[in-house]
Design a protein around this motif. Structure first.
Motif, PDB file in Angstrom:
ATOM      1  N   ARG A  29       9.623   2.531  -9.564  1.00 19.04           N
ATOM      2  CA  ARG A  29       8.256   3.143  -9.827  1.00 19.04           C
ATOM      3  C   ARG A  29       7.672   3.319 -11.235  1.00 19.04           C
ATOM      4  NH1 ARG A  29       4.186   4.814  -6.575  1.00 19.04           N
ATOM      5  NH2 ARG A  29       2.976   6.414  -7.704  1.00 19.04           N
ATOM      6  N   THR A  71       6.225   6.265 -16.486  1.00 19.32           N
ATOM      7  CA  THR A  71       5.616   7.287 -15.911  1.00 19.32           C
ATOM      8  C   THR A  71       5.666   8.703 -16.437  1.00 19.32           C
ATOM      9  OG1 THR A  71       7.725   7.704 -14.494  1.00 19.32           O
ATOM     10  CG2 THR A  71       6.101   6.335 -13.215  1.00 19.32           C
ATOM     11  N   GLN A  95      12.520   5.824  -5.662  1.00 17.44           N
ATOM     12  CA  GLN A  95      11.730   6.836  -4.664  1.00 17.44           C
ATOM     13  C   GLN A  95      12.655   7.045  -3.528  1.00 17.44           C
ATOM     14  OE1 GLN A  95       8.602   8.083  -4.299  1.00 17.44           O
ATOM     15  NE2 GLN A  95       8.464   8.265  -6.426  1.00 17.44           N
ATOM     16  N   ASP A 132       2.646  19.264  -5.821  1.00 19.67           N
ATOM     17  CA  ASP A 132       1.714  18.024  -5.993  1.00 19.67           C
ATOM     18  C   ASP A 132       1.352  18.487  -7.623  1.00 19.67           C
ATOM     19  OD1 ASP A 132       2.330  16.496  -4.071  1.00 19.67           O
ATOM     20  OD2 ASP A 132       0.794  17.721  -2.784  1.00 19.67           O
ATOM     21  N   THR A 185      -2.499   0.638 -12.864  1.00 23.40           N
ATOM     22  CA  THR A 185      -2.047   0.219 -11.534  1.00 23.40           C
ATOM     23  C   THR A 185      -0.445   0.533 -11.579  1.00 23.40           C
ATOM     24  OG1 THR A 185      -3.535  -1.374 -11.741  1.00 23.40           O
ATOM     25  CG2 THR A 185      -2.265  -1.455  -9.806  1.00 23.40           C
ATOM     26  N   GLU A 187       0.876  -1.375  -0.171  1.00 25.54           N
ATOM     27  CA  GLU A 187       0.177  -0.059  -0.008  1.00 25.54           C
ATOM     28  C   GLU A 187       0.824   1.317  -0.082  1.00 25.54           C
ATOM     29  OE1 GLU A 187      -3.248  -1.515   2.755  1.00 25.54           O
ATOM     30  OE2 GLU A 187      -3.115   0.518   3.080  1.00 25.54           O
ATOM     31  N   ARG A 225       2.789   1.714  -3.490  1.00 22.87           N
ATOM     32  CA  ARG A 225       1.940   1.938  -4.530  1.00 22.87           C
ATOM     33  C   ARG A 225       1.759   3.612  -4.435  1.00 22.87           C
ATOM     34  NH1 ARG A 225       0.000  -2.686  -7.146  1.00 22.87           N
ATOM     35  NH2 ARG A 225      -0.286  -4.233  -5.545  1.00 22.87           N
ATOM     36  N   ASP A 226       1.592   4.194  -3.513  1.00 20.73           N
ATOM     37  CA  ASP A 226       1.257   5.603  -2.939  1.00 20.73           C
ATOM     38  C   ASP A 226       1.802   6.058  -2.039  1.00 20.73           C
ATOM     39  OD1 ASP A 226       0.406   8.072  -3.366  1.00 20.73           O
ATOM     40  OD2 ASP A 226      -1.835   7.927  -2.967  1.00 20.73           O
ATOM     41  N   ASP A 252       7.235  12.199 -10.308  1.00 20.46           N
ATOM     42  CA  ASP A 252       6.988  10.626  -9.786  1.00 20.46           C
ATOM     43  C   ASP A 252       8.348   9.834 -10.022  1.00 20.46           C
ATOM     44  OD1 ASP A 252       5.388   9.061  -8.674  1.00 20.46           O
ATOM     45  OD2 ASP A 252       4.035   8.718 -10.710  1.00 20.46           O
ATOM     46  N   TYR A 263       3.185   9.111  -1.503  1.00 23.97           N
ATOM     47  CA  TYR A 263       2.991  10.465  -1.270  1.00 23.97           C
ATOM     48  C   TYR A 263       2.528  10.992   0.052  1.00 23.97           C
ATOM     49  CZ  TYR A 263       5.203  10.291  -5.815  1.00 23.97           C
ATOM     50  OH  TYR A 263       6.305   9.960  -6.724  1.00 23.97           O
TER      51      TYR A 263
END
Ligand code: HEM
Length: 419
Positions: free
Chosen positions: A410, A270, A307, A348, A402, A24, A27-28, A303, A30
């Motif tokens: 990423r 991305t 990361q 953002d 997804t 979780e 996947r995101d 993105d 941020y």
């Protein structure tokens, strides 16, 4: 395995604890970064098993103090392979220090030939080949009206270009690219036992190809990165390589290839995804292709493919007011720094018209990415091809995107495009 675990894309087990919560976050990530930036000091994040460093100024401080923040744990796997998979890996090569996890004098020794082999002149020399391959990959689908971009393009161009600059036999490139993806799955995703063993077999096959390449370049050196690495371990005219030197060279090559092609594949995915999610910006880019370099940097910021990487403290230190003992693990979030409002206005928002620069998508300091020029050039060539030949490109409506749960490459699993 938990009762709720199922097999998801790429044969990966989904929902198996403790990976479910990590999935979780990956996947995101941020919202997690935003919370950590708002909190006092550093936040310890159980899923990452590390202190999360997510403010631009703190990330810069860590990267500028490599003697206090060692890279020894930079590539710590999320998953320990099973004994059966480890037994298969025992038949391969590697397991020696690599540039990204080395510190101090050893780091400099490992990095020097890579920087030489990725010099602006070497990158310039590979560009005609990269442009030819970019065009040929687009030729293959341009008449079809639809494509799955990750398989047809993003997973192919970077491997072919890396193969050329490293000096691989072109016939070996598909197995080396495949081996790279399998190494990532084996170490960072929970796989069924049989799948782990199969992945380990693919990794070992790749390592044997790399070993062959290194031995060939010892007897027949060329103007390529593999020859630079071989010469850095084995002075010209020396005997060898010994078994130890073969392990060292394969570890070096494998790390370099993974750092080079998996990251670029991710950023290709991305970049195209975010441009097409913002159709006005895609149209602007088609009308004004001179904006392409700025668009590439904005996608890398917005993105980030990589990361973050880990660091470990070498002595007691205070960072952002938090006292850390020696041996404390940190997750240094380039992706968090790149969304820090103290550094970037409206962080953002995806906006290709902002002035590029100031982001940390390619790191900073002694470990800063030596391949960033090569990566940016592949992105530039790709966007030049796509804006010129497929200005009507859009995301296919029937396939929700997804993201792959990973902090190191990423990207979307699939990216179905239409025109
Ligand atoms: C979009 C593509 C890329 C991204 C986002 C990226 C990002 C990064 C980042 C953030 C680091 C710093 C890691 C750290 O501080 O621990 C790094 C290091 C590195 N990158 Fe890249 N990279 C990309 C492409 C490439 C390419 C094409 C190559 C090789 C041709 C490459 C080779 C390396 C190597 C060898 C290191 C380790 C350097 C060291 O530890 O001294 N990268 N990369």
């Amino acid at each position: 395995m938990s009762a709720t675990a199922t097999t998801g894309p790429e044969g990966v087990l989904v929902g198996r604890e403790p990976y479910g919560r990590l999935d979780e976050l990956q996947r995101d990530p941020y919202p997690h970064y935003a919370r950590a930036r708002h909190s006092d000091g550093l936040t310890h994040v159980a899923e990452l098993d590390a202190w999360l460093v997510a403010r631009d100024t703190d990330v810069r401080e860590v990267l500028r103090r490599p003697e206090d923040f060692s890279s020894a744990n930079a590539l710590r796997p999320d998953v320990l392979p099973s004994p059966a998979a480890l037994a298969v890996l025992g038949r391969g090569f590697g397991g020696r220090p690599v540039v990204v996890t080395a510190d101090g004098v050893l780091h400099l020794r490992l990095r020097t030939p890579i920087v030489r082999g990725l010099s602006p002149a070497r990158v310039e020399a590979v560009l005609p080949y990269a442009a030819e391959r970019a065009a040929a990959l687009v030729d293959a689908f341009v008449e079809d009206g639809a494509v799955e971009f990750m398989a047809a393009y993003a997973r192919r161009l970077p491997g072919e270009v890396m193969g050329r600059i490293v000096g691989l036999d072109p016939a070996d490139v598909p197995a080396v690219v495949h081996g790279g993806h399998r190494a990532e799955e084996l170490l960072f995703r929970p796989l069924e036992e049989a799948e782990q063993v199969a992945a380990a077999e693919d990794v070992v096959a790749m390592q044997h190809l790399l070993d062959r390449c290194a031995r060939q370049r010892h007897t027949d050196p060329r103007e390529d990165l593999c020859s630079e690495l071989v010469a850095s371990v084995l002075p010209p005219g020396s005997d060898g390589p010994t078994l130890e030197q073969r392990h060292e060279l394969v570890a070096h090559l494998q790390n370099l290839l993974l750092a080079g092609h998996l990251t670029t594949t991710a950023l290709l995915g991305t970049t195209v995804l975010h441009l097409l999610r913002h159709p006005a910006q895609w149209e602007l880019l088609c009308a004004e292709p001179e904006r392409i370099p700025a668009a590439v940097d904005e996608a890398a910021r917005y993105d980030s493919a990589l990361q973050g990487f880990r660091r470990v403290t070498t002595r007691p230190v205070t960072l952002a007011g938090t006292e850390l003992p020696a041996g404390a693990a940190l997750f240094v979030a380039f992706g968090g720094a790149n969304r820090d409002p103290e550094r970037h206005q409206r962080p953002d928002a995806f906006d290709i018209t902002r002035s590029p620069g100031g982001h940390l998508a390619f790191g900073l300091g002694v470990h800063g990415c030596p391949g960033s020029l090569l990566a940016r050039e592949q992105l530039r060539l790709t966007l030049e091809e796509l804006t010129r030949r497929l200005p009507g490109l859009r995301l296919a409506e029937d396939d929700p995107v997804t993201m792959r749960p990973t902090m190191i490459h990423r990207s979307p699993y699939r990216l179905r495009l239409a025109w």
